[in-house]
Design a protein around this motif. Structure first.
Motif, PDB file in Angstrom:
ATOM      1  N   PRO A  53      29.396 -28.816 -26.033  1.00 39.55           N
ATOM      2  CA  PRO A  53      28.067 -28.316 -25.661  1.00 39.55           C
ATOM      3  C   PRO A  53      27.005 -29.418 -25.633  1.00 39.55           C
ATOM      4  N   ASP A  54      27.090 -30.380 -26.551  1.00 37.86           N
ATOM      5  CA  ASP A  54      26.115 -31.482 -26.550  1.00 37.86           C
ATOM      6  C   ASP A  54      26.264 -32.343 -25.309  1.00 37.86           C
ATOM      7  N   TYR A 224      14.003 -32.781 -23.094  1.00 37.19           N
ATOM      8  CA  TYR A 224      15.040 -32.720 -24.126  1.00 37.19           C
ATOM      9  C   TYR A 224      14.624 -31.769 -25.249  1.00 37.19           C
ATOM     10  N   VAL A 225      13.406 -31.918 -25.730  1.00 34.36           N
ATOM     11  CA  VAL A 225      12.949 -31.107 -26.860  1.00 34.36           C
ATOM     12  C   VAL A 225      12.923 -29.629 -26.485  1.00 34.36           C
ATOM     13  N   LEU A 226      12.381 -29.300 -25.311  1.00 33.55           N
ATOM     14  CA  LEU A 226      12.232 -27.903 -24.929  1.00 33.55           C
ATOM     15  C   LEU A 226      13.571 -27.252 -24.571  1.00 33.55           C
ATOM     16  N   SER A 227      14.480 -28.015 -23.987  1.00 39.21           N
ATOM     17  CA  SER A 227      15.764 -27.429 -23.590  1.00 39.21           C
ATOM     18  C   SER A 227      16.776 -27.381 -24.729  1.00 39.21           C
ATOM     19  N   GLN A 228      16.646 -28.273 -25.721  1.00 38.89           N
ATOM     20  CA  GLN A 228      17.624 -28.348 -26.793  1.00 38.89           C
ATOM     21  C   GLN A 228      17.066 -27.951 -28.160  1.00 38.89           C
ATOM     22  N   GLY A 229      15.765 -27.773 -28.269  1.00 44.57           N
ATOM     23  CA  GLY A 229      15.166 -27.484 -29.569  1.00 44.57           C
ATOM     24  C   GLY A 229      15.711 -26.239 -30.231  1.00 44.57           C
ATOM     25  N   SER A 230      15.898 -25.170 -29.461  1.00 44.04           N
ATOM     26  CA  SER A 230      16.364 -23.921 -30.066  1.00 44.04           C
ATOM     27  C   SER A 230      17.788 -24.049 -30.591  1.00 44.04           C
ATOM     28  N   ARG A 231      18.599 -24.904 -29.969  1.00 43.37           N
ATOM     29  CA  ARG A 231      19.982 -25.092 -30.429  1.00 43.37           C
ATOM     30  C   ARG A 231      20.030 -25.760 -31.796  1.00 43.37           C
ATOM     31  N   TRP A 232      19.043 -26.602 -32.075  1.00 38.54           N
ATOM     32  CA  TRP A 232      19.061 -27.396 -33.311  1.00 38.54           C
ATOM     33  C   TRP A 232      18.031 -26.913 -34.327  1.00 38.54           C
ATOM     34  N   ASP A 233      17.516 -25.683 -34.115  1.00 42.01           N
ATOM     35  CA  ASP A 233      16.505 -25.133 -35.021  1.00 42.01           C
ATOM     36  C   ASP A 233      15.283 -26.047 -35.088  1.00 42.01           C
ATOM     37  N   PRO A 238      16.451 -34.186 -36.974  1.00 47.52           N
ATOM     38  CA  PRO A 238      15.618 -35.392 -36.870  1.00 47.52           C
ATOM     39  C   PRO A 238      15.394 -35.879 -35.441  1.00 47.52           C
ATOM     40  N   ARG A 239      16.424 -35.755 -34.582  1.00 48.51           N
ATOM     41  CA  ARG A 239      16.243 -36.284 -33.219  1.00 48.51           C
ATOM     42  C   ARG A 239      15.193 -35.484 -32.457  1.00 48.51           C
ATOM     43  N   ILE A 240      15.108 -34.176 -32.700  1.00 46.28           N
ATOM     44  CA  ILE A 240      14.079 -33.362 -32.048  1.00 46.28           C
ATOM     45  C   ILE A 240      12.701 -33.785 -32.549  1.00 46.28           C
ATOM     46  N   LEU A 241      12.588 -34.007 -33.846  1.00 48.83           N
ATOM     47  CA  LEU A 241      11.318 -34.429 -34.422  1.00 48.83           C
ATOM     48  C   LEU A 241      10.887 -35.773 -33.860  1.00 48.83           C
ATOM     49  N   TRP A 242      11.801 -36.739 -33.829  1.00 49.19           N
ATOM     50  CA  TRP A 242      11.447 -38.073 -33.358  1.00 49.19           C
ATOM     51  C   TRP A 242      11.133 -38.085 -31.863  1.00 49.19           C
ATOM     52  N   LEU A 243      11.868 -37.343 -31.070  1.00 50.13           N
ATOM     53  CA  LEU A 243      11.562 -37.288 -29.639  1.00 50.13           C
ATOM     54  C   LEU A 243      10.222 -36.604 -29.388  1.00 50.13           C
ATOM     55  N   THR A 244       9.878 -35.635 -30.224  1.00 48.58           N
ATOM     56  CA  THR A 244       8.561 -35.010 -30.103  1.00 48.58           C
ATOM     57  C   THR A 244       7.458 -36.020 -30.402  1.00 48.58           C
ATOM     58  N   VAL A 245       7.626 -36.789 -31.467  1.00 47.03           N
ATOM     59  CA  VAL A 245       6.637 -37.812 -31.826  1.00 47.03           C
ATOM     60  C   VAL A 245       6.529 -38.864 -30.720  1.00 47.03           C
ATOM     61  N   ILE A 429      14.798 -14.823 -29.447  1.00 45.76           N
ATOM     62  CA  ILE A 429      16.028 -14.020 -29.451  1.00 45.76           C
ATOM     63  C   ILE A 429      16.948 -14.446 -30.587  1.00 45.76           C
ATOM     64  N   ASP A 430      17.145 -15.753 -30.733  1.00 49.01           N
ATOM     65  CA  ASP A 430      18.041 -16.241 -31.802  1.00 49.01           C
ATOM     66  C   ASP A 430      17.585 -15.784 -33.174  1.00 49.01           C
ATOM     67  N   HIS A 431      16.288 -15.950 -33.457  1.00 49.39           N
ATOM     68  CA  HIS A 431      15.771 -15.542 -34.765  1.00 49.39           C
ATOM     69  C   HIS A 431      15.768 -14.020 -34.900  1.00 49.39           C
ATOM     70  N   GLY A 432      15.509 -13.334 -33.770  1.00 52.30           N
ATOM     71  CA  GLY A 432      15.473 -11.877 -33.800  1.00 52.30           C
ATOM     72  C   GLY A 432      16.822 -11.270 -34.110  1.00 52.30           C
ATOM     73  N   VAL A 433      17.885 -11.847 -33.537  1.00 50.88           N
ATOM     74  CA  VAL A 433      19.231 -11.326 -33.807  1.00 50.88           C
ATOM     75  C   VAL A 433      19.550 -11.430 -35.288  1.00 50.88           C
ATOM     76  N   VAL A 434      19.226 -12.561 -35.912  1.00 47.25           N
ATOM     77  CA  VAL A 434      19.505 -12.757 -37.335  1.00 47.25           C
ATOM     78  C   VAL A 434      18.663 -11.806 -38.188  1.00 47.25           C
ATOM     79  N   ALA A 435      17.357 -11.755 -37.901  1.00 46.23           N
ATOM     80  CA  ALA A 435      16.462 -10.914 -38.697  1.00 46.23           C
ATOM     81  C   ALA A 435      16.801  -9.436 -38.535  1.00 46.23           C
ATOM     82  N   ASN A 436      17.055  -9.002 -37.301  1.00 40.35           N
ATOM     83  CA  ASN A 436      17.394  -7.593 -37.077  1.00 40.35           C
ATOM     84  C   ASN A 436      18.719  -7.228 -37.732  1.00 40.35           C
ATOM     85  N   GLY A 437      19.683  -8.160 -37.689  1.00 39.43           N
ATOM     86  CA  GLY A 437      20.966  -7.904 -38.330  1.00 39.43           C
ATOM     87  C   GLY A 437      20.816  -7.733 -39.826  1.00 39.43           C
TER      88      GLY A 437
END
Length: 535
Positions: A53-54, A224-233, A238-245, A429-437
């Motif tokens: 997937p990566d 990168y951040v917007l398309s992959q951020g949800s996959r990595w929470d 760290p890579r999402i954080l650093w790319l955002t900065v 959706i990802d967070h909703g599935v966990v919380a609703n479950g």
């Protein structure tokens, strides 16, 4: 950005004019197919390329980031190359890259070809739309921009997914890329035959390589951040954080560099002197989030909850394409023949999209295509009323000198808005599935009569089919768990549909306030200019 001063259109015959428009629309269809190829072909491509997937994610990141960069670079290219030749070249490059992609399963080569496709797609979209404004007077733009939107907006959201679903089910994902090749050849042929606008060339401005590098880094990081951020929470990785900065730092540096360039930078800052363009540029983010967000939600709900095949999921949005096209033509008629101002249809488009998303929020696991169709049709009609209006608002008052740069920025805003919308909805959706479950599971204790009755009935049914009692009991518990997960997913999607509707509830008054503020600022600036001239 462009230094094209005036344009002297050739005296084109009606046939030549029709060929030019047809060639441009077909060229945009090549980008529509290439841009959405991963939406339904993901599993097949991963299987054939043996990608993780990566690794697979780079196919999407490479295309989208270079498409955004192509939007920004297109104005400078139009400044140096005749628009018709530029669009022909970009279309042929798109066709060649797609043809090569269909003949290889090497992941590294596919990523490189997706990068080429993305840049070519961004350039041909901006070049094609700019050519329509260059070749025809403002009075004919409503119908021309409606035709252009059929290829650039309607096709990626409706027609392309249906075609791709059918090709995946009947052939393979490689045929999606193969289908681009004849379209590219026909589009290039029509554009070669047709007479295009002939700009009077002047010396091009120096290209701002520093600004281009900074905005390229910004757009890559954002993609990168917007398309992959949800996959990595998100920032847990760290890579999402650093790319955002890095992205924010590059953006701030770019903005400072453009201000210091005093009009000689990459972005033509005179664009933001237009009240209409500023307003439409802001609206483009909201419209992009609504278009791409809803286009993501509806097929995803159909596949993950309703267990639709790729063909059925792709065809689900197809009828809305007809309403989308109908709304574009109706809006074009009102604006071109009845002289209705473009802003008049914006509220109706917003209300229809809100209503459609609210109707979809009542979907269940027992819903079918017929249950969802009324809302899907309303969505298509509303998007048609909205998109043509903001296009004409954005570019109607721009002059030939900076229109290509304005088109590039507007498309960048719409694409980024789409990335933001999809990322937010995926995370919801990802967070909703966990919380609703967790909530539903907490109410299913082993001693509750309803739970005991459900497990007993399921166990008895499985036992009657020949399963031994112990295995039947375990299977019954597993089926109950799957039912809980399924219901959690339904609730999460319904919440996401409501979120799109609430987006407009929140955005509508803000946009009205922004429009009023921009109008007052424009009037005050005009008054100061009049006083200065009088003195």
């Amino acid at each position: 950005m462009s230094t094209v001063a005036t344009v002297a259109p050739r005296r084109a015959t009606p046939i030549s004019a029709a060929l030019l428009v047809a060639g441009i629309v077909l060229a945009t269809l090549t980008e529509a197919i290439a841009s959405t190829v991963l939406s339904l072909g993901r599993g097949d491509i991963i299987g054939d390329t043996y990608a993780t997937p990566d690794e697979f994610a780079w196919l999407d990141i490479g295309y989208t980031s270079l498409k955004l960069i192509g939007f920004i670079a297109a104005a400078a290219l139009i400044d140096r190359i005749e628009p018709r030749r530029l669009v022909i070249a970009a279309t042929l490059v798109m066709g060649l890259a797609c043809g090569l992609a269909a003949m290889t399963a090497r992941l590294e080569l596919l990523v490189a070809l997706r990068i080429v496709q993305g840049f070519a797609g961004g350039v041909l979209l901006v070049g094609g739309q700019a050519m329509l404004f260059l070749a025809y007077p403002r009075s004919r733009q409503p119908i021309l921009q409606a035709l252009f939107a059929m290829g650039s907006v309607v096709a990626p959201a409706t027609i392309a997914p249906a075609l791709q679903g059918w090709l995946i089910d009947s052939q393979s994902w490689t045929w999606i890329f193969f289908s681009v090749v004849p379209l590219a050849l026909v589009a290039a042929g029509l554009l070669l035959i047709a007479d295009g606008p002939m700009p009077e060339r002047t010396a091009p401005r120096r290209f701002d390589w520093i600004g281009f590098a900074l905005i390229a880094v910004t757009l890559f990081c954002a993609t990168y951040v917007l398309s992959q951020g949800s996959r990595w929470d998100w920032f847990e990785e760290p890579r999402i954080l650093w790319l955002t900065v890095i992205g924010i730092a590059a953006l701030l540096t770019f903005l400072g560099q453009q201000l210091l360039a005093r009009g000689q930078g990459l972005i033509d800052v005179t664009l933001f002197g237009s009240e209409d363009f500023c307003f439409a540029f802001i609206v483009s983010f909201v419209a992009g989030a609504a278009l791409f967000g809803s286009a993501f939600l509806i097929p995803a709900f159909a596949v993950s909850v309703l267990a639709f095949t790729p063909t059925d999921a792709g065809q689900l949005l197809l009828p809305s394409g007809a309403l989308f096209i109908g709304a574009l033509l109706i809006a074009a008629y009102l604006m071109q023949v009845r002289r209705v101002p473009p802003v008049a249809t914006v509220p109706f488009g917003i209300l229809l999209i809100m209503a459609a998303m609210w109707m979809l929020s009542g979907s269940t696991s027992d819903s079918g295509a017929d249950d969802m169709m009324a809302a899907i049709l309303l969505r298509g009609f509303g998007l048609g009323l909205l998109f043509l209006s903001i296009t004409l608002i954005a570019f109607g008052q721009l002059d030939r000198r900076n229109r290509a740069a304005g088109i590039g920025l507007f498309n960048t805003g719409r694409q980024l808005g789409g990335l933001i919308g999809v990322a937010a909805l995926q995370t919801l959706i990802d967070h909703g599935v966990v919380a609703n479950g967790a909530v539903l599971g907490a109410n299913l204790s082993a001693g509750q009569p309803a739970v005991v009755e459900r497990l007993a009935a399921t166990t008895a049914m499985l036992t009657a089919k020949g399963m031994d009692a112990a295995a039947a009991a375990r299977a019954a518990a597993g089926l109950l768990g799957r039912a809980v997960t399924g219901q959690s997913t339904v609730i999460a999607f319904d919440t996401a549909f409501n979120a799109v509707a609430l987006l407009f509830v929140i955005a509508a008054p803000l946009l009205v306030a922004i429009k009023i503020g921009l109008s007052r600022y424009a009037k005050a600036r005009a008054a100061r200019g009049s006083e200065a001239k009088a003195s």
